[in-house]
Motif scaffolding. Structure first.
Motif, PDB file in Angstrom:
ATOM      1  N   UNK A  49      -0.118 -32.208 -50.955  1.00 43.79           N
ATOM      2  CA  UNK A  49       0.545 -30.806 -50.909  1.00 43.79           C
ATOM      3  C   UNK A  49       1.290 -30.759 -49.763  1.00 43.79           C
ATOM      4  N   UNK A  50       2.718 -30.208 -49.956  1.00 41.22           N
ATOM      5  CA  UNK A  50       3.545 -30.022 -48.933  1.00 41.22           C
ATOM      6  C   UNK A  50       3.326 -28.489 -48.218  1.00 41.22           C
ATOM      7  N   UNK A  51       3.361 -28.533 -46.964  1.00 45.94           N
ATOM      8  CA  UNK A  51       3.290 -27.618 -46.014  1.00 45.94           C
ATOM      9  C   UNK A  51       4.245 -26.464 -46.361  1.00 45.94           C
ATOM     10  N   UNK A  52       4.052 -25.119 -46.402  1.00 51.95           N
ATOM     11  CA  UNK A  52       4.942 -24.230 -46.550  1.00 51.95           C
ATOM     12  C   UNK A  52       5.454 -23.751 -45.257  1.00 51.95           C
ATOM     13  N   UNK A  53       4.589 -23.644 -44.202  1.00 51.64           N
ATOM     14  CA  UNK A  53       4.863 -23.518 -42.766  1.00 51.64           C
ATOM     15  C   UNK A  53       4.365 -24.548 -42.003  1.00 51.64           C
ATOM     16  N   UNK A  54       5.355 -25.067 -41.327  1.00 56.33           N
ATOM     17  CA  UNK A  54       5.068 -26.214 -40.212  1.00 56.33           C
ATOM     18  C   UNK A  54       4.194 -25.713 -39.128  1.00 56.33           C
ATOM     19  N   UNK A  55       3.443 -26.857 -38.588  1.00 55.80           N
ATOM     20  CA  UNK A  55       2.635 -26.583 -37.327  1.00 55.80           C
ATOM     21  C   UNK A  55       3.860 -26.238 -36.191  1.00 55.80           C
ATOM     22  N   UNK A  56       4.784 -26.775 -36.068  1.00 56.49           N
ATOM     23  CA  UNK A  56       5.609 -26.348 -34.919  1.00 56.49           C
ATOM     24  C   UNK A  56       5.961 -24.848 -35.373  1.00 56.49           C
ATOM     25  N   UNK A  57       6.473 -24.548 -36.249  1.00 59.26           N
ATOM     26  CA  UNK A  57       6.585 -23.119 -36.358  1.00 59.26           C
ATOM     27  C   UNK A  57       5.509 -22.111 -36.142  1.00 59.26           C
ATOM     28  N   UNK A  58       4.361 -22.482 -36.544  1.00 51.41           N
ATOM     29  CA  UNK A  58       3.242 -21.523 -36.227  1.00 51.41           C
ATOM     30  C   UNK A  58       2.808 -21.496 -34.671  1.00 51.41           C
ATOM     31  N   UNK A  59       3.007 -22.785 -33.975  1.00 51.80           N
ATOM     32  CA  UNK A  59       2.888 -22.834 -32.807  1.00 51.80           C
ATOM     33  C   UNK A  59       3.849 -21.773 -32.049  1.00 51.80           C
ATOM     34  N   UNK A  60       5.134 -21.850 -32.399  1.00 51.53           N
ATOM     35  CA  UNK A  60       6.202 -21.081 -31.867  1.00 51.53           C
ATOM     36  C   UNK A  60       5.818 -19.543 -32.046  1.00 51.53           C
ATOM     37  N   UNK A  61       5.208 -19.150 -33.203  1.00 47.59           N
ATOM     38  CA  UNK A  61       5.141 -17.941 -33.532  1.00 47.59           C
ATOM     39  C   UNK A  61       3.843 -17.235 -32.745  1.00 47.59           C
ATOM     40  N   UNK A  62       2.764 -18.123 -32.559  1.00 48.80           N
ATOM     41  CA  UNK A  62       1.708 -18.021 -31.928  1.00 48.80           C
ATOM     42  C   UNK A  62       1.886 -17.762 -30.296  1.00 48.80           C
ATOM     43  N   UNK A  63       2.884 -18.586 -29.859  1.00 45.51           N
ATOM     44  CA  UNK A  63       3.007 -18.234 -28.547  1.00 45.51           C
ATOM     45  C   UNK A  63       3.937 -17.027 -28.429  1.00 45.51           C
ATOM     46  N   UNK A  64       4.821 -16.804 -29.086  1.00 49.11           N
ATOM     47  CA  UNK A  64       5.475 -15.219 -29.096  1.00 49.11           C
ATOM     48  C   UNK A  64       4.639 -14.273 -29.313  1.00 49.11           C
ATOM     49  N   UNK A  65       3.864 -14.344 -30.484  1.00 45.12           N
ATOM     50  CA  UNK A  65       2.743 -13.180 -30.699  1.00 45.12           C
ATOM     51  C   UNK A  65       1.844 -12.800 -29.394  1.00 45.12           C
ATOM     52  N   UNK A  66       1.406 -14.151 -28.702  1.00 38.08           N
ATOM     53  CA  UNK A  66       0.546 -13.877 -27.574  1.00 38.08           C
ATOM     54  C   UNK A  66       1.287 -13.333 -26.577  1.00 38.08           C
ATOM     55  N   UNK A  67       2.480 -13.624 -26.233  1.00 35.76           N
ATOM     56  CA  UNK A  67       3.015 -12.954 -24.917  1.00 35.76           C
ATOM     57  C   UNK A  67       3.434 -11.619 -25.445  1.00 35.76           C
ATOM     58  N   UNK A  68       3.964 -11.233 -26.678  1.00 36.51           N
ATOM     59  CA  UNK A  68       4.319  -9.845 -27.139  1.00 36.51           C
ATOM     60  C   UNK A  68       2.992  -8.998 -26.926  1.00 36.51           C
ATOM     61  N   UNK A  69       1.664  -9.749 -27.400  1.00 37.96           N
ATOM     62  CA  UNK A  69       0.510  -8.838 -27.344  1.00 37.96           C
ATOM     63  C   UNK A  69       0.049  -8.671 -25.706  1.00 37.96           C
ATOM     64  N   UNK A  70       0.384  -9.621 -24.931  1.00 34.18           N
ATOM     65  CA  UNK A  70       0.209  -9.325 -23.387  1.00 34.18           C
ATOM     66  C   UNK A  70       1.246  -8.144 -23.158  1.00 34.18           C
ATOM     67  N   UNK A  71       2.344  -8.275 -23.283  1.00 38.83           N
ATOM     68  CA  UNK A  71       3.297  -7.104 -22.978  1.00 38.83           C
ATOM     69  C   UNK A  71       2.825  -5.569 -23.501  1.00 38.83           C
ATOM     70  N   UNK A  72       2.326  -5.576 -24.763  1.00 39.65           N
ATOM     71  CA  UNK A  72       1.970  -4.444 -25.218  1.00 39.65           C
ATOM     72  C   UNK A  72       0.755  -3.747 -24.475  1.00 39.65           C
ATOM     73  N   UNK A  73      -0.211  -4.907 -24.241  1.00 39.42           N
ATOM     74  CA  UNK A  73      -1.284  -4.448 -23.402  1.00 39.42           C
ATOM     75  C   UNK A  73      -1.003  -4.025 -22.019  1.00 39.42           C
ATOM     76  N   UNK A  74       0.076  -4.702 -21.367  1.00 37.90           N
ATOM     77  CA  UNK A  74       0.828  -4.001 -20.259  1.00 37.90           C
ATOM     78  C   UNK A  74       1.273  -2.682 -20.335  1.00 37.90           C
ATOM     79  N   UNK A  75       1.736  -2.083 -21.311  1.00 36.58           N
ATOM     80  CA  UNK A  75       2.308  -0.933 -21.763  1.00 36.58           C
ATOM     81  C   UNK A  75       1.375  -0.115 -21.846  1.00 36.58           C
ATOM     82  N   UNK A  76       0.383  -0.328 -22.342  1.00 32.59           N
ATOM     83  CA  UNK A  76      -0.839   0.482 -22.742  1.00 32.59           C
ATOM     84  C   UNK A  76      -1.491   0.952 -21.482  1.00 32.59           C
ATOM     85  N   UNK A  77      -1.704  -0.161 -20.305  1.00 34.39           N
ATOM     86  CA  UNK A  77      -2.265  -0.129 -19.240  1.00 34.39           C
ATOM     87  C   UNK A  77      -1.524   0.929 -18.155  1.00 34.39           C
TER      88      UNK A  77
END
Length: 163
Positions: free
Chosen positions: A1-29
């Protein structure tokens, strides 16, 4: 089965979402440090302290929950368990609701960490155009839009029955 989303794409998304979440938490604080409270008479006011805190929290929690979803998808994909990822690709591309909902509640101007977090999300290639449009709408809004002022009005029929 061919992957619809590649691992590299997932890792890049995870890093961006993690940093965005940290920034959102900073604003909340920052909001909490300013003394904004989750209780008060302005809970019906778009951009009021209650709604701003709620919106900042929605964005931070939404990013954290979504990061977990991406991690599960990445893990299953890496392990070769693509049959277990059915539907998760579409969920990943759709982004998370905390951005539109949370952003519509928050006072303007948005804090700098919030803006930076939102811009990070715009750079993620994984996300569908509809999610990116929601992010752009939050960034472009000149004022909070939820709850709408018209939602607080008592319909005339109800007002007429009130003693």
């Amino acid at each position: 089965m061919e992957r619809e989303i590649g691992i590299d794409q997932l890792v890049a998304a995870m890093k961006a979402v993690d940093e965005a979440g940290r920034l959102f938490e900073e604003s909340l604080a920052v909001y909490e440090a300013r003394g904004l409270k989750r209780t008060g008479d302005d809970f019906t006011v778009a951009g009021g302290s209650v709604q701003t805190l709620q919106g900042a929290e929605e964005m931070a929690l939404g990013a954290r929950r979504f990061l977990t979803e991406l991690a599960v998808l990445a893990g299953l994909t890496t392990a070769g368990l693509e049959e277990r990822t059915a539907g998760r690709e579409q969920v990943a591309r759709a982004g998370f609701a905390g951005v539109a909902g949370g952003g519509s509640r928050m006072a303007r101007p948005l804090l700098d960490p919030t803006v930076k977090g939102l811009r990070l999300l715009l750079d993620v290639g994984l996300f569908a155009p509809a999610f990116k449009a929601e992010v752009e709408q939050v960034l472009g809004a000149e004022e909070a839009t939820y709850p709408a002022p018209s939602a607080r009005r008592v319909p005339r029929a109800v007002a007429a029955r009130t003693p």
